[in-house]
Design a protein around this motif. Structure first.
Motif, mmCIF file in Angstrom:
data_model
loop_
_atom_site.group_PDB
_atom_site.id
_atom_site.type_symbol
_atom_site.label_atom_id
_atom_site.label_comp_id
_atom_site.label_asym_id
_atom_site.label_seq_id
_atom_site.Cartn_x
_atom_site.Cartn_y
_atom_site.Cartn_z
ATOM 1 N N CYS A 283 0.856 -1.379 -0.070
ATOM 2 C CA CYS A 283 0.041 -0.174 -0.139
ATOM 3 C C CYS A 283 1.019 1.180 0.222
ATOM 4 N N LYS A 284 0.288 2.491 -0.060
ATOM 5 C CA LYS A 284 1.108 3.664 -0.124
ATOM 6 C C LYS A 284 0.923 4.109 1.572
ATOM 7 N N GLY A 285 1.860 4.945 1.873
ATOM 8 C CA GLY A 285 1.721 5.386 3.164
ATOM 9 C C GLY A 285 2.397 6.885 3.182
ATOM 10 N N LYS A 286 2.557 7.570 4.299
ATOM 11 C CA LYS A 286 2.734 9.146 4.419
ATOM 12 C C LYS A 286 3.976 9.262 5.423
ATOM 13 N N ILE A 287 4.838 10.054 5.258
ATOM 14 C CA ILE A 287 5.747 10.464 6.424
ATOM 15 C C ILE A 287 4.864 11.515 7.364
ATOM 16 N N ASN B 244 15.258 9.678 11.997
ATOM 17 C CA ASN B 244 14.103 8.651 12.375
ATOM 18 C C ASN B 244 12.895 9.230 11.857
ATOM 19 N N ILE B 245 12.108 8.425 11.041
ATOM 20 C CA ILE B 245 10.906 8.774 10.517
ATOM 21 C C ILE B 245 9.634 8.048 11.118
ATOM 22 N N GLU B 246 8.659 8.642 11.070
ATOM 23 C CA GLU B 246 7.220 8.297 11.543
ATOM 24 C C GLU B 246 6.402 8.173 10.072
ATOM 25 N N ILE B 247 5.868 6.963 10.128
ATOM 26 C CA ILE B 247 5.055 6.451 8.924
ATOM 27 C C ILE B 247 3.647 6.449 9.394
ATOM 28 N N TYR B 248 2.687 6.665 8.456
ATOM 29 C CA TYR B 248 1.292 6.384 8.444
ATOM 30 C C TYR B 248 0.966 5.445 7.282
ATOM 31 N N SER B 249 0.330 3.951 7.502
ATOM 32 C CA SER B 249 0.208 3.052 6.357
ATOM 33 C C SER B 249 -1.332 3.218 5.988
ATOM 34 N N GLU B 250 -1.683 3.398 4.484
ATOM 35 C CA GLU B 250 -3.086 3.472 4.256
ATOM 36 C C GLU B 250 -3.860 2.220 4.756
ATOM 37 N N ALA C 272 9.872 -2.464 3.496
ATOM 38 C CA ALA C 272 10.666 -1.614 2.418
ATOM 39 C C ALA C 272 9.754 -0.416 2.216
ATOM 40 N N ILE C 273 10.598 0.725 2.225
ATOM 41 C CA ILE C 273 9.812 1.974 2.064
ATOM 42 C C ILE C 273 10.592 2.605 0.887
ATOM 43 N N ASN C 274 9.870 2.722 -0.175
ATOM 44 C CA ASN C 274 10.404 3.267 -1.561
ATOM 45 C C ASN C 274 11.663 2.335 -1.977
ATOM 46 N N GLY C 275 11.336 1.072 -1.794
ATOM 47 C CA GLY C 275 12.416 0.156 -2.235
ATOM 48 C C GLY C 275 13.423 -0.139 -1.355
ATOM 49 N N VAL C 276 13.573 0.751 -0.006
ATOM 50 C CA VAL C 276 14.709 0.511 0.818
ATOM 51 C C VAL C 276 14.310 -0.180 2.065
ATOM 52 N N CYS C 277 15.173 -1.095 2.356
ATOM 53 C CA CYS C 277 14.762 -2.143 3.261
ATOM 54 C C CYS C 277 15.223 -1.322 4.824
ATOM 55 N N LEU C 278 14.030 -1.279 5.607
ATOM 56 C CA LEU C 278 14.177 -0.633 6.976
ATOM 57 C C LEU C 278 13.890 -1.534 7.895
ATOM 58 N N ASN D 72 16.486 13.496 0.344
ATOM 59 C CA ASN D 72 15.536 14.544 0.021
ATOM 60 C C ASN D 72 14.183 14.212 0.553
ATOM 61 N N ILE D 73 13.881 13.495 1.600
ATOM 62 C CA ILE D 73 12.782 13.141 2.289
ATOM 63 C C ILE D 73 12.002 14.512 2.680
ATOM 64 N N LYS D 74 10.822 14.561 2.782
ATOM 65 C CA LYS D 74 9.999 15.576 3.192
ATOM 66 C C LYS D 74 8.810 14.948 4.100
ATOM 67 N N HIS D 75 8.440 16.037 5.111
ATOM 68 C CA HIS D 75 7.081 15.772 5.694
ATOM 69 C C HIS D 75 6.000 15.897 4.885
ATOM 70 N N SER D 76 5.141 14.745 5.015
ATOM 71 C CA SER D 76 3.923 14.760 4.189
ATOM 72 C C SER D 76 3.977 13.786 2.851
ATOM 73 N N GLN D 77 5.420 13.628 2.753
ATOM 74 C CA GLN D 77 5.643 12.800 1.271
ATOM 75 C C GLN D 77 4.928 11.348 1.412
ATOM 76 N N ASN D 78 4.297 11.084 0.211
ATOM 77 C CA ASN D 78 3.782 9.549 -0.073
ATOM 78 C C ASN D 78 4.654 8.936 -0.401
ATOM 79 N N ILE D 79 4.774 7.901 0.165
ATOM 80 C CA ILE D 79 5.727 6.491 -0.097
ATOM 81 C C ILE D 79 5.202 5.183 -0.437
ATOM 82 N N ASN D 80 5.925 4.337 -0.824
ATOM 83 C CA ASN D 80 5.349 2.817 -1.120
ATOM 84 C C ASN D 80 5.826 2.024 0.011
ATOM 85 N N ILE D 81 4.865 1.027 0.339
ATOM 86 C CA ILE D 81 5.105 0.231 1.572
ATOM 87 C C ILE D 81 5.035 -1.276 0.957
ATOM 88 N N GLU D 82 6.018 -1.938 1.322
ATOM 89 C CA GLU D 82 6.058 -3.309 1.022
ATOM 90 C C GLU D 82 6.447 -4.296 2.279
#
Length: 200
Positions: free
Chosen positions: A8-12, A23-29, A42-48, A75-85
């Motif tokens: 799904c998508k998520g948001k920073i 350290n980032i906080e993420i909200y998943s759809e 995985a967030i935008n393809g990066v294993c975290l 270049n990560i930004k607040h409220s940026q949408n991201i891919n979650i796997e």
């Protein structure tokens, strides 16, 4: 390990700079029913790694300085949408291809257009990685498993189906958008066997 099929998508929601990175906080759809501390994601393809979570939709993860430098997280930004796997499990179908979540390089969108009813995305990448991009081979773009074609010295194209547009952040791309690229691990192993350079 992942497959390049986005959950799904998520948001920073929050970004905190630390001595070791961010350290980032993420909200998943969608709810992540089996989420737990230490879980790979995985967030935008990066294993975290999930550092903490609150409920089934909100979690935090740490990003090291090295990962920030080598990925679009610089270049990560607040409220940026991201891919979650979510990570691959033995009982899942391998619908995409094997993705490790270790980014090889950053690419840049050259063009994004519709041709004869097909949505096409052209991406530029450093020419030194040319040997790892194979015609009709797999490539992960921001964690999305796609098939490369029309490969030039430093560009390739991928076709984007409507479901991928709907379920991922690819719909937000425009010219000059930077993306995380991970080349097929099998190709990199073959290059290693034959003593060719592999991405560091």
């Amino acid at each position: 390990m992942f497959t390049g099929i986005i959950y799904c998508k998520g948001k920073i929601k929050k970004i905190i700079t630390t001595g070791k990175g961010k350290n980032i906080e993420i909200y998943s759809e969608k709810e992540i029913t089996n989420i737990h501390n230490g879980m790979s994601i995985a967030i935008n393809g990066v294993c975290l790694t999930v550092a903490s979570f609150s409920g089934l939709r909100k979690f935090t993860a740490d990003i090291s300085k090295e990962t920030i430098e080598k990925t679009t997280f610089k270049n990560i930004k607040h409220s940026q949408n991201i891919n979650i796997e979510l990570p691959l499990t033995i009982d899942k179908f391998l619908s995409g291809h094997l993705v490790l979540g270790h980014i090889d390089t950053i690419g840049e969108v050259v063009s994004f257009y519709v041709e004869k009813g097909n949505t096409l995305l052209e991406i530029k990448f450093p020419q030194k990685f040319f040997k790892y991009v194979v015609e009709k081979g797999s490539i992960a773009v921001d964690g999305v498993s796609l098939t490369a074609f029309d490969i030039k010295n430093n560009t390739f194209k991928v076709a984007i189906i409507p479901e991928t547009m709907k379920q991922t952040i690819i719909s937000e791309y425009k010219k000059t958008t930077q993306v995380n690229l991970e080349f097929d691990i099998i190709g990199k192993y073959v290059a290693k066997i034959f003593n060719k350079d592999v991405p560091e």
